[in-house]
Scaffold this motif. Sequence first.
Motif, PDB file in Angstrom:
ATOM      1  N   GLU A  46       0.836  -1.206   0.000  1.00  0.00           N
ATOM      2  CA  GLU A  46       0.000   0.000   0.000  1.00  0.00           C
ATOM      3  C   GLU A  46       0.868   1.253   0.000  1.00  0.00           C
ATOM      4  O   GLU A  46       1.793   1.372   0.821  1.00  0.00           O
ATOM      5  CB  GLU A  46      -0.889   0.045   1.242  1.00  0.00           C
ATOM      6  CG  GLU A  46      -2.081  -0.866   1.223  1.00  0.00           C
ATOM      7  CD  GLU A  46      -2.956  -0.620   2.438  1.00  0.00           C
ATOM      8  OE1 GLU A  46      -4.027   0.014   2.297  1.00  0.00           O
ATOM      9  OE2 GLU A  46      -2.568  -1.052   3.548  1.00  0.00           O
ATOM     10  N   SER A  83      -1.973  -0.967  -3.874  1.00  0.00           N
ATOM     11  CA  SER A  83      -3.122  -0.076  -3.717  1.00  0.00           C
ATOM     12  C   SER A  83      -2.682   1.149  -2.936  1.00  0.00           C
ATOM     13  O   SER A  83      -1.512   1.294  -2.597  1.00  0.00           O
ATOM     14  CB  SER A  83      -4.271  -0.801  -3.003  1.00  0.00           C
ATOM     15  OG  SER A  83      -3.924  -1.073  -1.657  1.00  0.00           O
ATOM     16  N   SER A  85      -3.573   3.728   0.484  1.00  0.00           N
ATOM     17  CA  SER A  85      -4.326   3.888   1.727  1.00  0.00           C
ATOM     18  C   SER A  85      -5.033   5.240   1.735  1.00  0.00           C
ATOM     19  O   SER A  85      -4.633   6.170   1.029  1.00  0.00           O
ATOM     20  CB  SER A  85      -3.386   3.785   2.930  1.00  0.00           C
ATOM     21  OG  SER A  85      -2.426   4.823   2.896  1.00  0.00           O
TER      22      SER A  85
END
Length: 302
Positions: A46, A83, A85
Amino acid sequence: MLSAMRICTKQMRGIYSMAMRANSTATGGYETLAVTVPKPFVYHVELNRPKRFNAFNKTLWIELQNCFNELSNNADCRVIVISGSGKHFTAGLDLQDAMTMGQELAEHDDIARKVRYLNRTLKISQDSITSLETCVKPVISAVHSACIGAGVDLITASDIRYCSKDAWFQVTEVDIGMAADVGTLQRLPKVIGNMSLVRELCYTARKFKSDEALNCGLISKVFNDKDSLIKGAVELADEIAQKSPVAVQTTKETIVYSLDHTNQEGLDYIRLQNQVLLQSEDFINACMAQATKGEKPVFAKL
């Protein structure tokens, strides 16, 4: 032979069960990244500067490359999900950090030294993004909300791109008086295969939403929200992670090689690779499982 293969498969299941017990274990110790293991052999990276909307500063550029170089050589990692956060996937370049770069540049009076400084700085950013492409493990980008500037560079260097419905994308560099210089202009045309659209997006810096990203081929699947997006990306990663790591990693290396070579050069490359790899236990075990309709084989670490 079958008896030996059953023993090998049983041993591999034991290894797999041990990996299952390591589920959701954190790793890394990075300042700008959070790394976890949600499934056996699946690593979740992340971008972790939520207060700055995961904008790219110097530390993030460096840590991203270090992380993907490390995971490329980590036998416990077979697939990576990346991805962001917080509220957005990434807001792109951290302009405050860019101002610091401008101040450091101003310390050099001589043009040759300014050029050398900029060359080193830009190379760090370029190599950071390229590390996703050169990593031998498949990389799945899971994009929610804003994916701006460097975010587009990042996802075009990944293997598979998913997003949520609220995702939107923007190649913003012309709006801050520069040309994109860390991968979008090189990779986006190959990803979507539409030079007219690529030039429109890069010349205008206009936003485009998840439905357009899906239609043009930048994204392969859209989910309702971030939670279902991450769940879907991890499930896909888990499915890939259960395949032969020899087969998957060779497939990625061959695809990346073939992007910049002729068809014949790509064929020559995989022929040379498979002279070795077709002698692997993975090939034998997978073929036997297919032929006998037996249980799915569990593959050893690579």
